[in-house]
Design an enzyme around this catalytic site. Structure first.
Site, PDB file in Angstrom:
ATOM      1  N   GLN A 173       0.814  -1.219   0.000  1.00 33.94           N
ATOM      2  CA  GLN A 173       0.000   0.000   0.000  1.00 33.94           C
ATOM      3  C   GLN A 173       0.845   1.266   0.000  1.00 33.94           C
ATOM      4  OE1 GLN A 173      -3.131   0.155  -0.536  1.00 33.94           O
ATOM      5  NE2 GLN A 173      -3.668  -2.015  -0.290  1.00 33.94           N
ATOM      6  N   HIS A 195      -1.241  -4.981  -8.911  1.00 35.49           N
ATOM      7  CA  HIS A 195      -2.605  -4.480  -9.137  1.00 35.49           C
ATOM      8  C   HIS A 195      -3.035  -3.417  -8.135  1.00 35.49           C
ATOM      9  CE1 HIS A 195      -4.988  -6.899  -6.065  1.00 35.49           C
ATOM     10  NE2 HIS A 195      -3.819  -7.492  -6.019  1.00 35.49           N
ATOM     11  N   CYS A 316      -8.661  -9.629   1.097  1.00 32.06           N
ATOM     12  CA  CYS A 316      -8.477 -11.053   1.375  1.00 32.06           C
ATOM     13  C   CYS A 316      -9.492 -11.570   2.375  1.00 32.06           C
ATOM     14  CB  CYS A 316      -7.058 -11.306   1.891  1.00 32.06           C
ATOM     15  SG  CYS A 316      -5.807 -11.057   0.603  1.00 32.06           S
TER      16      CYS A 316
END
Length: 370
Positions: A173, A195, A316
């Site tokens: 991040q 991504h 997740c």
């Protein structure tokens, strides 16, 4: 893709046109980069060019770039592989309480926990006490994926170095949102994902200093420096490298732009009765907010119906109805951890998106509390 109303960039961000161009350019390239014939050599050249481009973008040497299937695999190799390599002489592994599941999952295998403050910041005094001569590896993320908290990774890296431990940081991040330089970071290992910066899904990287050698956690040909096996997807690697280059080149200006939008999102959440879990001055692209008395799943559904895409935490954990473990680690109650949403911004986010979010959020809260 129509990204209007999309506030889940921390889960995945739309593919950048420059990355798409690279993906298309190399998608039809024939040849395994490990093969010795001419086609293999061409594939190898494209792969090494991608490795060099990514290395330049993140302040690493090309030999330190190990391509993986994504951030989770990079985390696993770093933490589990690093722990296994050092376990005989240094059996300890420490991870912060607010890590991504790919890191904090090591706790179930015996790793210790570095506690955090109510703001979600690693407690440096506790870290100083816990990191000792028996510690083999320490892992603290650079930026929190749920709250956007910028962790004191450099300070923890210094503590680890002083005790002779390897230091790993999940910088998934951080890339493209805050300045990132592997060479000066103090980290021995660093995880990245394509991504999250406008690259394709299915590729990431582990940055690993040349003097550090984790144990491989999988079987195979050991194509990536003996640490990661499997044929490297050349087109994905090149697309990732290009996305990273574009994101890093525009990082300073984009951080200012996104911080302005982030502050607008935070302000509208506060005006609507929310309480922020994200620290002022954190990463410019994440706002985590609690709306008391409102189930986050219910509000998320109402927003989705209005064309606004947000999340309740880590991607997740998508589809798993449970409270945020990150917020629980920060001392939030069970109710608070189930009443919190994450809005994350990215390169496609506009003023109009924030305006649309304000209207949809106000309407959704009226329905949810009515």
């Amino acid at each position: 893709m129509n990204a209007r109303g999309y506030f889940d960039h921390a889960a995945t961000t739309p593919l950048r046109p420059e990355a798409l161009d690279e993906l298309v350019r190399l998608a039809s390239l024939v040849g395994n980069p490990s093969a010795l014939h001419r086609s293999g050599q061409l594939a190898r050249r494209a792969l090494e060019e991608a490795r060099e481009e990514l290395a330049e973008a993140v302040g690493a040497h090309p030999t330190e770039v190990i391509f993986t299937s994504g951030g989770s695999e990079a985390d696993s190799i770093a933490v589990l592989g690093g722990w296994a390599a050092r376990r005989a002489e240094r059996p300890g592994c420490l991870v912060s309480a607010v890590e991504h599941p790919a890191v904090v999952g090591a706790v179930k295998r015996g790793a210790g926990i570095l506690p955090v403050t109510a703001e979600g910041v690693v407690d440096l005094d506790a870290a100083d006490r816990l990191i000792d001569a028996g510690t083999g590896i320490v892992s603290v993320m650079a930026v929190g994926n749920e709250t956007g908290t910028v962790q004191p990774a450099a300070a923890v890296a210094a503590l680890a170095a002083g005790a002779g431990a390897w230091f790993h940081t999940d910088a998934v991040q951080a890339l493209g949102h805050i300045p990132l330089d592997f060479a000066t970071s103090g980290a021995h290992l660093m995880s990245l994902s394509a991504h999250k910066v406008g690259g394709p899904v299915g590729v990431g990287a582990l940055l690993c200093r040349r003097e550090v050698q984790p144990a491989p956690i999988g079987l195979g040909g050991g194509q990536e420096r003996g640490l990661r096996s499997g044929t490297v997807p050349v087109a994905l690697a090149a697309s990732f490298a290009r996305a990273a280059s574009v994101a890093v080149a525009g990082q300073a200006a984009e951080a200012v732009r996104l911080a302005g939008l982030r502050d607008r999102v935070a302000d509208l959440c506060l005006r609507l009765g929310g309480r922020l879990n994200s620290l002022p001055g954190g990463a410019p692209h994440i706002v985590n907010v609690t709306f008391d008395g409102v189930r986050a799943d219910d509000l998320l559904f109402l927003l989705d119906q209005a064309g606004i895409r947000a999340s309740v935490g880590s991607a997740c954990r998508a589809g798993v109805h449970q409270p945020s473990e990150v917020l629980l680690a920060m001392g939030r109650t069970l109710d608070e951890a189930t009443q919190s949403l994450r809005f994350s911004l990215g390169w496609t986010t506009t003023d109009d998106d924030v305006e649309a979010l304000g209207g949809a959020l106000a309407a959704g809260l009226q329905i949810a509390t009515g």
